[in-house]
Write a protein that holds these residues in place. Sequence first.
Motif, PDB file in Angstrom:
ATOM      1  N   GLY A 190       0.589  -1.540  -0.362  1.00 10.74           N
ATOM      2  CA  GLY A 190       0.006   0.109   0.200  1.00 10.74           C
ATOM      3  C   GLY A 190       0.455   1.433   0.140  1.00 10.74           C
ATOM      4  O   GLY A 190       0.185   2.145  -0.582  1.00 10.74           O
ATOM      5  N   LEU A 191       2.276   1.016   0.655  1.00 15.02           N
ATOM      6  CA  LEU A 191       3.130   1.825   0.935  1.00 15.02           C
ATOM      7  C   LEU A 191       3.880   2.630  -0.488  1.00 15.02           C
ATOM      8  O   LEU A 191       3.684   3.939  -1.150  1.00 15.02           O
ATOM      9  CB  LEU A 191       4.309   2.427   2.031  1.00 15.02           C
ATOM     10  N   LEU A 192       3.993   1.420  -1.182  1.00 17.07           N
ATOM     11  CA  LEU A 192       4.138   1.550  -2.806  1.00 17.07           C
ATOM     12  C   LEU A 192       3.946   2.415  -3.484  1.00 17.07           C
ATOM     13  O   LEU A 192       3.878   3.100  -4.128  1.00 17.07           O
ATOM     14  CB  LEU A 192       5.192   0.302  -2.524  1.00 17.07           C
ATOM     15  N   SER A 193       2.180   1.900  -3.085  1.00 19.18           N
ATOM     16  CA  SER A 193       1.364   2.297  -4.039  1.00 19.18           C
ATOM     17  C   SER A 193       0.810   4.126  -3.738  1.00 19.18           C
ATOM     18  O   SER A 193       0.747   4.673  -4.996  1.00 19.18           O
ATOM     19  CB  SER A 193      -0.423   1.535  -4.465  1.00 19.18           C
ATOM     20  N   ARG A 194       0.982   4.340  -2.739  1.00 19.89           N
ATOM     21  CA  ARG A 194       1.601   5.719  -2.426  1.00 19.89           C
ATOM     22  C   ARG A 194       2.213   6.050  -2.808  1.00 19.89           C
ATOM     23  O   ARG A 194       2.046   7.583  -3.446  1.00 19.89           O
ATOM     24  CB  ARG A 194       1.186   5.629  -0.926  1.00 19.89           C
ATOM     25  N   LEU A 195       3.373   6.049  -2.689  1.00 17.47           N
ATOM     26  CA  LEU A 195       4.604   6.519  -3.365  1.00 17.47           C
ATOM     27  C   LEU A 195       4.366   6.889  -4.373  1.00 17.47           C
ATOM     28  O   LEU A 195       4.916   8.000  -5.024  1.00 17.47           O
ATOM     29  CB  LEU A 195       5.784   6.011  -2.902  1.00 17.47           C
ATOM     30  N   GLU A 196       4.177   5.685  -5.601  1.00 18.18           N
ATOM     31  CA  GLU A 196       4.289   5.945  -6.601  1.00 18.18           C
ATOM     32  C   GLU A 196       3.043   7.251  -7.960  1.00 18.18           C
ATOM     33  O   GLU A 196       3.544   7.396  -8.275  1.00 18.18           O
ATOM     34  CB  GLU A 196       3.889   4.266  -7.724  1.00 18.18           C
ATOM     35  N   ARG A 197       1.734   7.140  -6.927  1.00 14.85           N
ATOM     36  CA  ARG A 197       0.976   8.144  -6.998  1.00 14.85           C
ATOM     37  C   ARG A 197       1.431   9.105  -7.061  1.00 14.85           C
ATOM     38  O   ARG A 197       1.144   9.721  -7.699  1.00 14.85           O
ATOM     39  CB  ARG A 197      -0.469   7.529  -6.498  1.00 14.85           C
ATOM     40  N   ALA A 198       1.813   9.731  -5.768  1.00 16.07           N
ATOM     41  CA  ALA A 198       2.140  10.039  -5.825  1.00 16.07           C
ATOM     42  C   ALA A 198       4.172  11.149  -6.564  1.00 16.07           C
ATOM     43  O   ALA A 198       4.317  12.447  -5.775  1.00 16.07           O
ATOM     44  CB  ALA A 198       3.178  10.852  -3.978  1.00 16.07           C
ATOM     45  N   GLY A 199       4.014  10.396  -7.066  1.00 18.20           N
ATOM     46  CA  GLY A 199       5.668  10.832  -7.831  1.00 18.20           C
ATOM     47  C   GLY A 199       6.882  10.986  -6.987  1.00 18.20           C
ATOM     48  O   GLY A 199       7.690  11.719  -7.023  1.00 18.20           O
ATOM     49  N   LYS A 200       6.877  10.427  -5.266  1.00 14.87           N
ATOM     50  CA  LYS A 200       7.631  10.504  -4.187  1.00 14.87           C
ATOM     51  C   LYS A 200       8.783   9.142  -4.943  1.00 14.87           C
ATOM     52  O   LYS A 200       9.093   8.583  -4.576  1.00 14.87           O
ATOM     53  CB  LYS A 200       7.285  10.559  -3.094  1.00 14.87           C
TER      54      LYS A 200
END
Length: 355
Positions: A190-200
């Motif tokens: 889930g964290l990987l997905s959020r970071l990918e979506r946020a471009g971090k």
Amino acid sequence: MLGTVVTTSAALLAAPAAGLLGHRQVRRAALAKRLRVTAPHGIDESGFVRVGGIDQWISVRGDDRSNPVILEIHGGAGASNHVFLPRTRDWERHFTIVRWDMRGAGTTFAHGGPDGQGEFTLDRLERDAVEVTEHVRARLGVERVLLVANSFGTVLGLRLARRHPELYAAYVGTDQNIQAGGRERTAYDGLLSRLERAGKRKELATVLEMGADRTAWSAGRSAAFSKLALTTDPLSAETMKKVVMSSLWFSPLHDLRGLRDYGRAMTFSESLAPEAALVDEWAEGTAFRLPFFVFQGAADVLTPAAAAHRFFVDVTAPVKDFALIEDASHFAAFRRPERFLDLMLTRVRPVVAAG
């Protein structure tokens, strides 16, 4: 697990403290008034009890001594639930609640300091918890108590429920932690997905380099993961600010030194994370000889509901029940204390009364 988050956020709150101290004192006074137990059959006791060779802080509060007794096993590790007293005051109208600052946490840590905590392992905490339970049974004259664990405390709570069912009327887990010996990766993905979506990209690279297997993480990496997981999710970040940090800042039981000690305790207790990561809930057993309940934040990103439910499905128990707490991530019981109380009254208390 959350020491870095709390320590960092506490520093942010403390920065404008000079201009806020007056407001803080007014709020603390109002909350202290709310906490007064004035019912004729109520109880409000707190003090040190010798447990496992050291002095440990225990409080007992409730409006009616005849109510069922709850023993809380707090999270963190090292995060005393005493800061949430004003938010959970209504619970005490229906239950007598024992809150224990385990070694490495809260007033117990502040009293003994880092050198006065003695052996600091999950096994030692389990033995402490049994001693505390026996103390509560004798002090309050009850045969069994309700075991209510949150977050990191659920790792310990499951062991207590499995191994000592004769001491507890039921197990209730919230922010239920599932380690699975390093196999559980729902929060990680889930964290990987959020970071990918946020471009971090920088944070994403860090998390990818860590890998999903928590048994390979250091205490520092565990803390860093928790911080990222909570701060990259809007609901969790809001909960940290409005529930956790607000409860700390306005706690009528904690002066400024107490706030500092709270953060120090959580940082000290982060050393338990690598040991906790080795726990495999399925290997330790899914058979429970007492009623078993899990009430989980529907949007929890740190201890996801899906992981908790997978374990729950495999549990065998005389009675078992699972419920989601809507509009809640981690710290679900403290964000939505009225919903948690409703679940305790409608699902848990009738089972305990019937038993």
